[in-house]
Design a protein around this motif. Structure first.
Motif, short mmCIF file in Angstrom:
data_model
loop_
_atom_site.label_atom_id
_atom_site.label_comp_id
_atom_site.label_asym_id
_atom_site.label_seq_id
_atom_site.Cartn_x
_atom_site.Cartn_y
_atom_site.Cartn_z
N THR A 134 -6.12 6.48 -54.01
CA THR A 134 -5.47 6.85 -52.75
C THR A 134 -5.77 8.31 -52.43
OG1 THR A 134 -3.43 7.49 -53.88
CG2 THR A 134 -3.59 5.22 -53.12
N ALA A 166 -2.14 9.43 -66.57
CA ALA A 166 -0.90 9.29 -65.80
C ALA A 166 -1.16 9.47 -64.30
CB ALA A 166 0.15 10.29 -66.28
N ARG A 167 -1.98 10.46 -63.93
CA ARG A 167 -2.31 10.69 -62.52
C ARG A 167 -3.10 9.52 -61.95
NH1 ARG A 167 -0.41 15.04 -59.50
NH2 ARG A 167 -2.32 14.93 -58.34
N GLU A 168 -4.04 8.99 -62.74
CA GLU A 168 -4.81 7.84 -62.27
C GLU A 168 -3.88 6.65 -62.03
OE1 GLU A 168 -8.81 5.46 -63.50
OE2 GLU A 168 -7.29 5.70 -65.05
N ASN A 169 -2.92 6.46 -62.93
CA ASN A 169 -1.97 5.36 -62.79
C ASN A 169 -1.09 5.56 -61.56
OD1 ASN A 169 -0.67 2.97 -63.64
ND2 ASN A 169 0.95 4.17 -64.57
N GLU A 170 -0.71 6.80 -61.28
CA GLU A 170 0.17 7.09 -60.16
C GLU A 170 -0.55 7.04 -58.82
OE1 GLU A 170 3.02 10.76 -58.59
OE2 GLU A 170 2.25 10.79 -60.64
N PHE A 171 -1.75 7.63 -58.75
CA PHE A 171 -2.42 7.75 -57.46
C PHE A 171 -3.61 6.81 -57.28
CE2 PHE A 171 -0.36 11.88 -58.03
CZ PHE A 171 0.37 11.93 -56.87
N GLU A 227 -5.08 12.07 -51.85
CA GLU A 227 -4.13 13.06 -52.37
C GLU A 227 -4.32 14.34 -51.58
OE1 GLU A 227 -3.74 13.61 -56.70
OE2 GLU A 227 -5.22 12.02 -56.85
N THR A 231 4.25 20.69 -68.47
CA THR A 231 5.64 20.28 -68.56
C THR A 231 6.29 21.02 -69.74
OG1 THR A 231 5.16 18.48 -70.09
CG2 THR A 231 5.04 17.97 -67.73
N TYR A 258 -10.69 10.05 -60.93
CA TYR A 258 -10.04 10.15 -62.24
C TYR A 258 -10.88 9.48 -63.33
CZ TYR A 258 -5.95 12.11 -60.06
OH TYR A 258 -5.10 12.93 -59.38
N ARG A 279 -2.52 13.39 -69.23
CA ARG A 279 -2.16 13.75 -67.86
C ARG A 279 -3.08 13.07 -66.85
NH1 ARG A 279 -1.57 19.97 -67.20
NH2 ARG A 279 -0.17 19.44 -65.53
#
Length: 182
Positions: A94, A86-91, A96, A55, A127, A83
């Motif tokens: 599930t 954050a990815r673990e929290n988002e996905f 991908e 980013t 993750y 990062r």
């Protein structure tokens, strides 16, 4: 027929056929290097390997990181850990999208115009394992940093002024004469 003449490992002159610049293909005849470095899109630039995946905030932090130094490696590893969290929290757990391949659709060996075959592969990323590895890396770097600080403490600031207090010194009356041997 001109010969290269460049010095070989054996110390002899190279006997290969020379190109127009006087050297053979092995000793610099075929390429003189890039003409314009600014126009070379593939030239490596500081941070270019990772910067496209970071980013803007991470790129700003990366600019101040000097790889190879323990503190900077710690910063980079912490960015990666943030990062991953954050990815673990988002996905979470599930599916991908892992990859996508688009190719022309063929029937009977002939491509069908306007039609494509899309192959997608998905997977559940682990993750937790990645976070554990990054946490262990941070712990290892912290341990290394502590050992380095123990053996090489940070430099003290230079001494600006030294004050000396003389206690129990002699007065001028007790000073030896100039002619006396002492």
């Amino acid at each position: 027929m001109a010969r290269c003449g460049a010095k070989t490992r054996s110390g002899q002159a190279c006997q290969a056929q020379a190109m127009p610049n006087g050297r053979c293909r092995m000793h610099g005849g075929s390429s003189t290097g890039p003409k314009d470095l600014s126009g070379n899109k593939n030239a490596a630039k500081p941070g270019s390997i990772y910067s496209q995946f970071l980013t803007d905030e991470e790129n700003d932090l990366l600019a101040s990181i000097e790889l190879g130094r323990v503190d900077d490696e710690l910063r980079l590893t912490r960015i990666r850990l943030m990062r991953a969290l954050a990815r673990e929290n988002e996905f979470g757990n599930t599916l991908e999208l892992d990859s996508e391949k688009v190719e022309p659709l063929e029937l009977d060996g002939k491509a069908v115009e306007g039609a494509e075959k899309v192959t997608r592969t998905s997977k559940v990323r682990d993750y937790a394992q990645l976070i554990d590895r990054l946490t262990a890396r941070i712990e290892s770097l912290e341990r290394t940093r502590a050992e380095l600080l123990k053996t090489n403490p940070p430099e003290q600031p230079p001494v600006a002024k030294i004050e000396i207090e003389v206690v129990g010194g002699r007065t001028d009356a007790q000073a030896p004469d100039d002619g006396a041997a002492g």
